[in-house]
Design a protein around this motif. Sequence first.
Motif, short mmCIF file in Angstrom:
data_model
loop_
_atom_site.label_atom_id
_atom_site.label_comp_id
_atom_site.label_asym_id
_atom_site.label_seq_id
_atom_site.Cartn_x
_atom_site.Cartn_y
_atom_site.Cartn_z
N LEU A 164 -23.58 -10.40 22.89
CA LEU A 164 -22.51 -11.21 22.33
C LEU A 164 -22.49 -12.61 22.96
N GLY A 165 -23.36 -12.85 23.92
CA GLY A 165 -23.39 -14.13 24.61
C GLY A 165 -22.51 -14.11 25.84
N GLY A 166 -22.81 -14.99 26.76
CA GLY A 166 -22.00 -15.09 27.97
C GLY A 166 -22.04 -13.85 28.84
N GLY A 167 -23.11 -13.07 28.76
CA GLY A 167 -23.22 -11.86 29.58
C GLY A 167 -22.47 -10.66 29.02
N LYS A 168 -21.90 -10.82 27.84
CA LYS A 168 -21.16 -9.71 27.23
C LYS A 168 -22.00 -9.01 26.17
N ALA A 169 -21.63 -7.77 25.89
CA ALA A 169 -22.34 -6.99 24.88
C ALA A 169 -21.38 -5.99 24.24
N ALA A 170 -21.75 -5.58 23.04
CA ALA A 170 -21.09 -4.44 22.40
C ALA A 170 -22.01 -3.25 22.61
N LEU A 171 -21.43 -2.12 22.91
CA LEU A 171 -22.17 -0.90 23.19
C LEU A 171 -21.68 0.18 22.24
N SER A 172 -22.60 0.91 21.64
CA SER A 172 -22.23 2.05 20.81
C SER A 172 -23.36 3.06 20.84
N GLY A 173 -23.05 4.28 20.42
CA GLY A 173 -24.08 5.30 20.36
C GLY A 173 -23.47 6.68 20.47
N ASP A 174 -24.34 7.65 20.76
CA ASP A 174 -23.85 9.00 20.97
C ASP A 174 -24.71 9.71 22.00
N LEU A 175 -24.06 10.61 22.70
CA LEU A 175 -24.72 11.46 23.68
C LEU A 175 -24.75 12.86 23.10
N GLY A 210 -17.86 -5.54 26.53
CA GLY A 210 -17.58 -6.05 27.87
C GLY A 210 -18.82 -6.60 28.52
N ASP A 211 -18.76 -6.69 29.84
CA ASP A 211 -19.89 -7.17 30.63
C ASP A 211 -21.09 -6.25 30.41
N ALA A 212 -22.21 -6.82 29.99
CA ALA A 212 -23.38 -6.02 29.62
C ALA A 212 -23.89 -5.16 30.77
N VAL A 213 -23.96 -5.72 31.97
CA VAL A 213 -24.47 -4.97 33.11
C VAL A 213 -23.52 -3.82 33.46
N SER A 214 -22.23 -4.09 33.45
CA SER A 214 -21.25 -3.03 33.74
C SER A 214 -21.33 -1.90 32.71
N LEU A 215 -21.48 -2.27 31.45
CA LEU A 215 -21.60 -1.24 30.40
C LEU A 215 -22.88 -0.43 30.56
N ALA A 216 -23.98 -1.10 30.91
CA ALA A 216 -25.24 -0.38 31.12
C ALA A 216 -25.10 0.62 32.26
N LYS A 217 -24.46 0.20 33.33
CA LYS A 217 -24.24 1.12 34.47
C LYS A 217 -23.33 2.28 34.07
N ALA A 218 -22.31 1.99 33.28
CA ALA A 218 -21.37 3.03 32.85
C ALA A 218 -22.07 4.08 31.99
N ILE A 219 -22.86 3.63 31.04
CA ILE A 219 -23.53 4.60 30.16
C ILE A 219 -24.59 5.37 30.94
N ARG A 220 -25.22 4.73 31.91
CA ARG A 220 -26.20 5.44 32.74
C ARG A 220 -25.52 6.56 33.52
N ARG A 221 -24.33 6.29 34.08
CA ARG A 221 -23.60 7.33 34.81
C ARG A 221 -23.26 8.50 33.89
N ALA A 222 -22.88 8.20 32.66
CA ALA A 222 -22.57 9.27 31.71
C ALA A 222 -23.82 10.08 31.37
N VAL A 223 -24.93 9.39 31.11
CA VAL A 223 -26.19 10.08 30.81
C VAL A 223 -26.63 10.94 31.99
N ASP A 224 -26.41 10.44 33.19
CA ASP A 224 -26.81 11.19 34.38
C ASP A 224 -26.02 12.48 34.58
N THR A 225 -24.90 12.65 33.88
CA THR A 225 -24.16 13.91 33.97
C THR A 225 -24.77 14.98 33.07
N THR A 226 -25.77 14.59 32.27
CA THR A 226 -26.42 15.52 31.35
C THR A 226 -27.79 15.91 31.86
N ASN A 227 -28.39 16.87 31.23
CA ASN A 227 -29.72 17.32 31.58
C ASN A 227 -30.75 16.66 30.65
#
Length: 97
Positions: free
Chosen positions: A16-27, A71-88
């Motif tokens: 989205l510019g300025g270090g921000k991004a939209a994040l969507s998907g499914d686990l 939100g902040d692209a890096v923060s969102l990437a870290k957040a989704i990584r933590r969620a993925v890491d709770t899975t196998n």
Amino acid sequence: MPPRRVATTSVNFQPLGGGKAALSGDLVVIAKEVQPVLVALPRGGVKLVEARHHNLTDDPHLFFVHYWAVGDAVSLAKAIRRAVDTTNVVRTPGGAA
């Protein structure tokens, strides 16, 4: 899951510019992974859209947790990584680390 069965988790970023991004998907998760994912997503500022299943007779029974955030692209990437890491999740050859 048996090796021949495939279920795909998707993570989509739209800059989205300025270090921000939209994040969507499914686990794609099994029953024991649903609650940890539902806890991890909001802790990272990611909103739950819905959690549902697609099949009545799949084994193991799979659930699809759909999410969304802006939100902040890096923060969102870290957040989704933590969620993925709770899975196998199993990485595919050539897939992102």
